[in-house]
Design a protein around this motif. Structure first.
Motif, PDB file in Angstrom:
ATOM      1  N   SER A 248      -1.879   6.136   9.039  1.00 32.41           N
ATOM      2  CA  SER A 248      -1.401   7.489   8.718  1.00 32.41           C
ATOM      3  C   SER A 248      -1.121   7.586   7.223  1.00 32.41           C
ATOM      4  O   SER A 248      -1.072   6.577   6.528  1.00 32.41           O
ATOM      5  CB  SER A 248      -0.130   7.823   9.505  1.00 32.41           C
ATOM      6  OG  SER A 248       1.021   7.361   8.809  1.00 32.41           O
ATOM      7  N   GLY A 249      -0.903   8.824   6.756  1.00 36.04           N
ATOM      8  CA  GLY A 249      -0.667   9.031   5.325  1.00 36.04           C
ATOM      9  C   GLY A 249       0.799   8.969   4.940  1.00 36.04           C
ATOM     10  O   GLY A 249       1.151   9.217   3.783  1.00 36.04           O
TER      11      GLY A 249
ATOM     12  N   THR B 167       5.260   4.356   2.575  1.00 40.34           N
ATOM     13  CA  THR B 167       5.736   3.033   3.004  1.00 40.34           C
ATOM     14  C   THR B 167       6.978   2.607   2.226  1.00 40.34           C
ATOM     15  O   THR B 167       7.399   1.466   2.325  1.00 40.34           O
ATOM     16  CB  THR B 167       4.647   1.973   2.770  1.00 40.34           C
ATOM     17  OG1 THR B 167       4.255   2.049   1.401  1.00 40.34           O
ATOM     18  CG2 THR B 167       3.445   2.204   3.651  1.00 40.34           C
TER      19      THR B 167
ATOM     20  N   CYS C  51      -5.611  -0.746   2.999  1.00 41.33           N
ATOM     21  CA  CYS C  51      -5.029  -1.861   3.763  1.00 41.33           C
ATOM     22  C   CYS C  51      -6.103  -2.891   4.122  1.00 41.33           C
ATOM     23  O   CYS C  51      -5.851  -4.099   4.112  1.00 41.33           O
ATOM     24  CB  CYS C  51      -4.350  -1.344   5.034  1.00 41.33           C
ATOM     25  SG  CYS C  51      -2.943  -0.276   4.685  1.00 41.33           S
TER      26      CYS C  51
ATOM     27  N   ALA D 238       0.877  -1.179   0.000  1.00 45.38           N
ATOM     28  CA  ALA D 238       0.000   0.000   0.000  1.00 45.38           C
ATOM     29  C   ALA D 238       0.902   1.211   0.000  1.00 45.38           C
ATOM     30  O   ALA D 238       2.041   1.133   0.449  1.00 45.38           O
ATOM     31  CB  ALA D 238      -0.887   0.012   1.253  1.00 45.38           C
TER      32      ALA D 238
ATOM     33  N   SER E 155       0.489   4.037   1.650  1.00 51.14           N
ATOM     34  CA  SER E 155       0.646   4.683   2.954  1.00 51.14           C
ATOM     35  C   SER E 155       0.364   3.693   4.081  1.00 51.14           C
ATOM     36  O   SER E 155      -0.095   2.581   3.854  1.00 51.14           O
ATOM     37  CB  SER E 155      -0.236   5.925   3.031  1.00 51.14           C
ATOM     38  OG  SER E 155      -1.562   5.608   2.682  1.00 51.14           O
ATOM     39  N   LYS E 156       0.644   4.144   5.289  1.00 46.24           N
ATOM     40  CA  LYS E 156       0.624   3.261   6.452  1.00 46.24           C
ATOM     41  C   LYS E 156      -0.792   2.915   6.921  1.00 46.24           C
ATOM     42  O   LYS E 156      -1.764   3.485   6.436  1.00 46.24           O
ATOM     43  CB  LYS E 156       1.446   3.899   7.566  1.00 46.24           C
ATOM     44  CG  LYS E 156       2.921   4.065   7.158  1.00 46.24           C
ATOM     45  CD  LYS E 156       3.775   4.642   8.268  1.00 46.24           C
ATOM     46  CE  LYS E 156       5.224   4.726   7.792  1.00 46.24           C
ATOM     47  NZ  LYS E 156       6.115   5.303   8.849  1.00 46.24           N
TER      48      LYS E 156
ATOM     49  N   ASN F  95      -6.691   3.159   7.079  1.00 46.11           N
ATOM     50  CA  ASN F  95      -6.436   3.219   5.641  1.00 46.11           C
ATOM     51  C   ASN F  95      -7.276   2.131   4.940  1.00 46.11           C
ATOM     52  O   ASN F  95      -7.035   0.939   5.116  1.00 46.11           O
ATOM     53  CB  ASN F  95      -4.931   2.983   5.439  1.00 46.11           C
ATOM     54  CG  ASN F  95      -4.501   3.008   3.983  1.00 46.11           C
ATOM     55  OD1 ASN F  95      -5.328   2.923   3.084  1.00 46.11           O
ATOM     56  ND2 ASN F  95      -3.199   3.118   3.767  1.00 46.11           N
ATOM     57  N   GLU F  96      -8.245   2.566   4.149  1.00 48.60           N
ATOM     58  CA  GLU F  96      -9.184   1.624   3.528  1.00 48.60           C
ATOM     59  C   GLU F  96      -8.469   0.631   2.616  1.00 48.60           C
ATOM     60  O   GLU F  96      -8.834  -0.546   2.526  1.00 48.60           O
ATOM     61  CB  GLU F  96     -10.245   2.391   2.725  1.00 48.60           C
ATOM     62  CG  GLU F  96     -11.265   1.464   2.082  1.00 48.60           C
ATOM     63  CD  GLU F  96     -12.394   2.198   1.346  1.00 48.60           C
ATOM     64  OE1 GLU F  96     -12.613   3.394   1.613  1.00 48.60           O
ATOM     65  OE2 GLU F  96     -13.039   1.557   0.499  1.00 48.60           O
TER      66      GLU F  96
END
Ligand code: ADP
Ligand code: MG
Length: 482
Positions: free
Chosen positions: A32-33, A36, A64, A26, A28-29, A61-62
């Motif tokens: 959080s934004g 990665t 993920c 993904a 971002s984490k 985070n949707e």
């Protein structure tokens, strides 16, 4: 067949269950934004949330969640429409929150099952207990200063899937086959890159031993097993260690052990008695996760063809063996390459060429199939020239080497070097006559019953034609004339 170990006092069976941490692909984490990306300068991919600044709140985070659901579906597992995030509390310098957000009593994915392929060609089902979402920790760095340790939080907060198996695995080969299959499925799904060297996939291995058929023995969990080779060695070492203890009338203490790759042994990290009390409780900053049935259904519809389906299709529609199919589907790019090759020529011949010639030389050069100097359509053209008798299989190997070295097409090399097979009866007959005339002694010997000399004549004719005479026609003509 699972391996049975011989001890002083009889047979022992190994029992293994795996806990695999897979980093979710993904941008971002998990909460959080922050980026990665792997390998950035220390502490450059850290948001205030990842650094646990006071008052910061996690936002799920949707992407993920979608990846976890996709993975669950790929593992033939139950998707739990209701799941919950909990705090797993412990102190560690690379964990600034003082707790990890994880899932405990209500994971997002429940029971599933995958098939593993064993070295003897058989398959075995391994149960999946659960898959849950959690945050990764940061990284302590101890080797940059004589008296200080540093902390890099780039990894802090990255999304992990912890995938737990049932204790269905019976030896080191099965454990490696399980990891290999799991990695393959994740890569096909695009939910984890499966890179063990970069730590995107990390395995904890639980090992116990028992008399065949007896109840499960006490297990030890081995951490820090970061390659298939380490998994193999750690299991073998640990099983023998436990057998020796039990046969010496000792008892196994349930504990966490560390694999030491330099010494080739496992050693105690902490026993269960002083194991952490994580004081799990539902994270008050996060609502329970409620998924819609339809949303899961939509993800299911976008699942790609998975390794086992592809393997069976290859066996059925191309007539390949189980072994050849499993080699070809090991990577999706490899399977795609093969299918392009097979479009223009005989499918079985195509499998032989891809597996034996192409993968052979790429492997030798340490190249991935995506870096092959020979494109798939081009290899298909070469194989088609064997089937339509333009060239022999033997000359095809020379053309292949030339294609690999220069990147030229099969046809341009065959044309340019004048390699076309001679199928003109008159031309071959002329050479056959010459060979017979030049070797009167051998002809006489052959006629008096030395059948083995036939190969000599074939060899001579092929040599004179620079390998270009059609071998079937050479055989026929020689038989007739001799
Ligand atoms: P914990 O939460 O303490 O790690 P789990 O019940 O989650 O315990 O089990 C962790 C892993 O250990 C699972 O993969 C499971 O299959 C495996 N396991 C459980 N019992 C045994 C056993 N007796 N021998 C080997 N592995 C086991
Ligand atoms: Mg566990």
């Amino acid at each position: 067949m699972a391996q049975i170990l011989k001890g002083e006092t009889g047979d022992w069976e190994i029992v293994i269950g795996m806990e695999v941490h897979a980093q979710i692909t993904a941008n971002s984490k998990l909460f959080s934004g922050a980026s990665t990306d792997f390998g950035g300068a220390p502490n450059t991919h850290v948001s205030l949330v990842d650094a646990a600044m006071p008052g910061m709140l996690p936002v799920l985070n949707e992407m993920c969640v979608e990846q976890a659901v996709r993975t669950g579906l790929g593992l033939n597992a139950q998707i739990n429409l209701h799941s919950e995030f909990e705090r797993k509390n412990y102190f560690y310098p690379d964990l600034p929150q003082g707790y990890q957000i994880s899932q405990y009593l209500h994971p997002i994915v429940g029971k599933g099952e995958i098939e593993i392929d064993l070295p003897d060609g058989s398959v075995k089902k391994i149960g999946i207990t659960r898959l849950h979402l959690e945050q990764d920790a940061g990284k302590s760095i101890h080797d940059q200063h004589p008296t200080k340790s540093y902390v890099d939080l780039n990894r802090s907060g990255c999304a992990l899937m912890e995938i737990v198996s049932e204790p269905d695995i019976r030896d080191a080969d099965e454990a490696c086959a399980y990891l290999a299959k799991l990695r393959m499925i994740l890569r096909y799904l695009g939910t984890c890159d499966g890179n063990m060297e970069e730590g995107s996939m990390r395995a904890d291995v639980n090992v116990s031993v028992r008399r065949p058929g007896a109840a499960l023995g006490t297990r030890c969990e081995i951490k820090n097993v970061n390659s298939l080779k380490a998994v193999q060695m750690a299991i073998d070492y640990e099983a023998r260690r436990q057998i020796e203890i039990i046969e010496g009338n000792g008892a196994i203490v349930q504990e966490t052990r560390l694999w030491d790759p330099a010494k080739g042994e496992t050693r105690s990290m902490r026993s269960k008695e002083d194991a952490h009390d994580y004081r799990y409780f539902p994270d008050p900053d996060l609502l329970p996760l409620e998924l819609k049935h339809d949303w899961v259904g939509q993800i299911k519809e976008t699942l790609p063809e998975l390794p086992d389906q592809k393997k069976h299709r290859f066996m059925l529609s191309y007539g390949l063996s189980a072994y050849d199919s499993s080699v070809l589907i090991a990577e999706k790019v490899r399977a795609d390459y093969y299918e392009t090759v097979a479009q223009g020529c005989d499918a079985k011949l195509a499998a032989n060429w891809v597996i034996n010639e192409l993968l052979g030389i790429l492997n030798k050069d340490g190249k991935a199939i995506t870096e092959s100097p020979i494109g798939a359509a081009n290899l298909g053209q070469l194989i088609a020239r064997i089937s339509d008798s333009t060239i022999s299989g033997k000359i095809a190997k020379d053309v292949f080497a030339e294609m690999y070295a220069t990147g030229q097409t099969a046809d341009s090399i065959i044309e340019g070097k004048g390699l076309k097979q001679v199928t003109d009866t008159g031309a071959i007959e002329k050479i056959v006559d010459e060979v017979i005339a030049e070797n009167p002694d051998n002809v006489a010997a052959y006629k008096s019953g030395k059948d083995k000399l036939f190969g000599f004549f074939v060899g001579q004719v092929m040599k004179k034609s620079q390998g270009k005479a059609n071998p079937d026609m050479v055989n026929d003509l020689l038989k007739k004339k001799l």
